[in-house]
Scaffold this motif. Structure first.
Motif, PDB file in Angstrom:
ATOM      1  N   PHE A  86      42.685  44.012  33.018  1.00 33.09           N
ATOM      2  CA  PHE A  86      42.133  44.234  34.350  1.00 33.09           C
ATOM      3  C   PHE A  86      42.531  45.613  34.874  1.00 33.09           C
ATOM      4  N   LYS A  87      43.780  46.001  34.679  1.00 37.77           N
ATOM      5  CA  LYS A  87      44.243  47.320  35.120  1.00 37.77           C
ATOM      6  C   LYS A  87      43.429  48.426  34.462  1.00 37.77           C
ATOM      7  N   ARG A  88      43.174  48.308  33.160  1.00 38.34           N
ATOM      8  CA  ARG A  88      42.372  49.312  32.439  1.00 38.34           C
ATOM      9  C   ARG A  88      40.965  49.414  33.027  1.00 38.34           C
ATOM     10  N   ASN A 127      32.439  42.939  37.579  1.00 36.37           N
ATOM     11  CA  ASN A 127      33.891  42.903  37.427  1.00 36.37           C
ATOM     12  C   ASN A 127      34.565  41.595  37.818  1.00 36.37           C
ATOM     13  N   PHE A 128      33.910  40.769  38.625  1.00 38.93           N
ATOM     14  CA  PHE A 128      34.535  39.516  39.050  1.00 38.93           C
ATOM     15  C   PHE A 128      33.790  38.299  38.502  1.00 38.93           C
ATOM     16  N   PHE A 129      32.506  38.199  38.820  1.00 38.43           N
ATOM     17  CA  PHE A 129      31.746  37.041  38.352  1.00 38.43           C
ATOM     18  C   PHE A 129      31.573  37.066  36.840  1.00 38.43           C
ATOM     19  N   GLY A 130      31.531  38.265  36.274  1.00 38.97           N
ATOM     20  CA  GLY A 130      31.369  38.403  34.833  1.00 38.97           C
ATOM     21  C   GLY A 130      32.681  38.357  34.070  1.00 38.97           C
ATOM     22  N   LYS A 136      39.488  34.189  41.793  1.00 40.41           N
ATOM     23  CA  LYS A 136      38.776  34.333  43.066  1.00 40.41           C
ATOM     24  C   LYS A 136      39.057  35.713  43.636  1.00 40.41           C
ATOM     25  N   PHE A 137      38.236  36.087  44.607  1.00 39.41           N
ATOM     26  CA  PHE A 137      38.457  37.348  45.293  1.00 39.41           C
ATOM     27  C   PHE A 137      38.029  37.198  46.745  1.00 39.41           C
ATOM     28  N   LYS A 138      38.635  38.007  47.594  1.00 41.33           N
ATOM     29  CA  LYS A 138      38.350  37.981  49.030  1.00 41.33           C
ATOM     30  C   LYS A 138      38.019  39.398  49.465  1.00 41.33           C
TER      31      LYS A 138
END
Length: 156
Positions: A86-88, A127-130, A136-138
């Motif tokens: 994720f960081k990359r 980046n999130f749904f895929g 989760k994200f807010k």
């Protein structure tokens, strides 16, 4: 261990954080040192990593990037492979202005500067749904840029 900085180093850092384009001559007037001494100190501060970078701060609205969005991201699981991946991805993502690995309810805090909600929606899809790594994200949309900068307080 923090680098040993004297009062001249701290004054110099204060000046270049406000405007890194000042000449050694102008800086020397503020510090009461010779221009050569200022140049030597700047070189040391750069070489030792105290000064990481010297950048231009662009007003995003002037180039059509009118929305700043803060995103809290929780990962599905916390292991080094997932976190490193994720960081990359966030380092490589041009819309991400800042990314912090954090403690608390969220694993990451992101600051994005986007043109509009459509661009942000594409970012979330990619980046999130895929991503099976993201639980989760807010999203928080910034209403007003009250203070923006990266200056570090040098007052002890």
């Amino acid at each position: 261990m923090p680098q040993s900085l004297d009062k001249f180093d701290l004054q110099l850092l204060e000046q270049v954080q406000q405007n890194c384009r000042q000449t050694a001559e102008v800086l020397s007037e503020h510090l009461g040192l010779s221009p050569a001494a200022v140049q030597k100190r700047l070189k040391r501060l750069r070489d030792t990593g105290v000064i990481e970078a010297e950048i231009a701060l662009v007003n995003p609205g002037t180039i059509g990037r009118n929305m700043t969005i803060i995103v809290e991201v929780a990962m599905e699981r916390e292991n080094s492979g997932v976190l490193d991946s994720f960081k990359r991805r966030m380092r490589a993502e041009p819309l991400v202005q800042q990314c912090y690995y954090t403690t608390g309810e969220s694993d990451f805090m992101l600051v994005l500067v986007v043109q509009d909600l459509e661009e942000y929606q594409r970012f979330t899809q990619d980046n999130f749904f895929g991503s099976p790594e993201v639980s989760k994200f807010k999203t928080t949309i910034v209403m007003d840029r009250v203070k923006v900068g990266l200056a570090v307080s040098l007052h002890r």
